[in-house]
Design an enzyme around this catalytic site. Sequence first.
Site, PDB file in Angstrom:
ATOM      1  N   GLY A   1       6.376   1.385   6.103  1.00  0.00           N
ATOM      2  CA  GLY A   1       5.514   2.441   5.584  1.00  0.00           C
ATOM      3  C   GLY A   1       4.730   2.097   4.335  1.00  0.00           C
ATOM      4  O   GLY A   1       4.165   2.983   3.694  1.00  0.00           O
TER       5      GLY A   1
ATOM      6  N   ASP B   1      -5.093   0.752   8.843  1.00  0.00           N
ATOM      7  CA  ASP B   1      -4.820   0.561   7.419  1.00  0.00           C
ATOM      8  C   ASP B   1      -5.403  -0.728   6.849  1.00  0.00           C
ATOM      9  O   ASP B   1      -5.354  -0.936   5.635  1.00  0.00           O
ATOM     10  CB  ASP B   1      -3.308   0.564   7.161  1.00  0.00           C
ATOM     11  CG  ASP B   1      -2.731   1.966   7.081  1.00  0.00           C
ATOM     12  OD1 ASP B   1      -3.516   2.913   6.862  1.00  0.00           O
ATOM     13  OD2 ASP B   1      -1.515   2.115   7.238  1.00  0.00           O
TER      14      ASP B   1
ATOM     15  N   VAL C   1       9.702  -5.141   6.594  1.00  0.00           N
ATOM     16  CA  VAL C   1       8.880  -4.984   7.795  1.00  0.00           C
ATOM     17  C   VAL C   1       9.014  -3.561   8.330  1.00  0.00           C
ATOM     18  O   VAL C   1      10.081  -2.948   8.248  1.00  0.00           O
ATOM     19  CB  VAL C   1       9.308  -6.009   8.861  1.00  0.00           C
ATOM     20  CG1 VAL C   1       8.518  -5.826  10.153  1.00  0.00           C
ATOM     21  CG2 VAL C   1       9.132  -7.434   8.322  1.00  0.00           C
TER      22      VAL C   1
ATOM     23  N   LYS D   1       0.869  -1.180   0.000  1.00  0.00           N
ATOM     24  CA  LYS D   1       0.000   0.000   0.000  1.00  0.00           C
ATOM     25  C   LYS D   1       0.905   1.229   0.000  1.00  0.00           C
ATOM     26  O   LYS D   1       1.724   1.401   0.902  1.00  0.00           O
ATOM     27  CB  LYS D   1      -0.898   0.012   1.242  1.00  0.00           C
ATOM     28  CG  LYS D   1      -1.728   1.274   1.407  1.00  0.00           C
ATOM     29  CD  LYS D   1      -2.381   1.352   2.767  1.00  0.00           C
ATOM     30  CE  LYS D   1      -1.393   1.508   3.880  1.00  0.00           C
ATOM     31  NZ  LYS D   1      -0.690   2.824   3.867  1.00  0.00           N
TER      32      LYS D   1
END
Length: 286
Positions: free
Chosen positions: A103, A141, A100, A14
């Site tokens: 962001g 998110d 990992v 994302k």
Amino acid sequence: MNAAASVEEFAPAKVNLSLKVLGRRSDGYHQLESLVVFARAGDRLTAHAAADLSLDISGAFGAMLAGEGDNLVLRAGRLLASELGREAGAHLLLEKNLPVASGIGGGSADAAATLRALKRLWDADVSEEQLAALALSLGADVPVCLDARPAFMHGRGEQIARLEALPHFALLLVNPGVEVSTACVFKTLAAPIVAELPTASEAPRFSTLDALIGWLEANGNDLEGPAREIAPVIGEVIAAIGATRGCRLARMSGSGATCFGIYASEDEARGAADAIARPGWWLAAA
């Protein structure tokens, strides 16, 4: 319909093309506004029918999660099973290809992929509204990752306007191998408390890549400055991307440290990756 014996779901990265922090809410969450897209780079989750819930992790970044006794994937599995009133039985295999704490929503995408996979594996009668509520309880998110299409997000992540279409462009994702704590970035930002939650802005529309770039130039990432204070290498990454041929915009995604460049074509993005590749940096043209 019978439940499947095995299903597979892709969990794409994302990318926050823009991220505005409108303030800190009284409930402790931050009020955000963000234009989000999903890249053709990501993790992969496979779910097999089994009596108990278990998880095996592989992939380039799998070792970074191997020591965790619990994670979002297992929590998503147990949460959906509880919602359905059934035993959480599935053997999950996560191929961890994304860095990992970087962001680009890797953990959130994995959790969303787990919800989608187990809904199919268990042939579950669960509505999209139920799934969205479960997703939000796992993280801000996760809801937008349930349906990996461009979106304009508002609030803490629960208000999602899907965009009909965006102009064609390619992304180069670059992570310098540095983990950045989202909590530390928000603490450094020190956003003021908002007494009254602002009304969601109208979702933008773009007919051309030039229009998209122009809008993004006027709408940046409020977390980039604080993240660069914590990890100065982010500035080096953005400068390296911005200097590549064909780069239309270079910026950090989310709370970092992954940065991205926007290009008109995948050939340009791949060429840029070749130009700036260096030891310890993860790159993906998508």
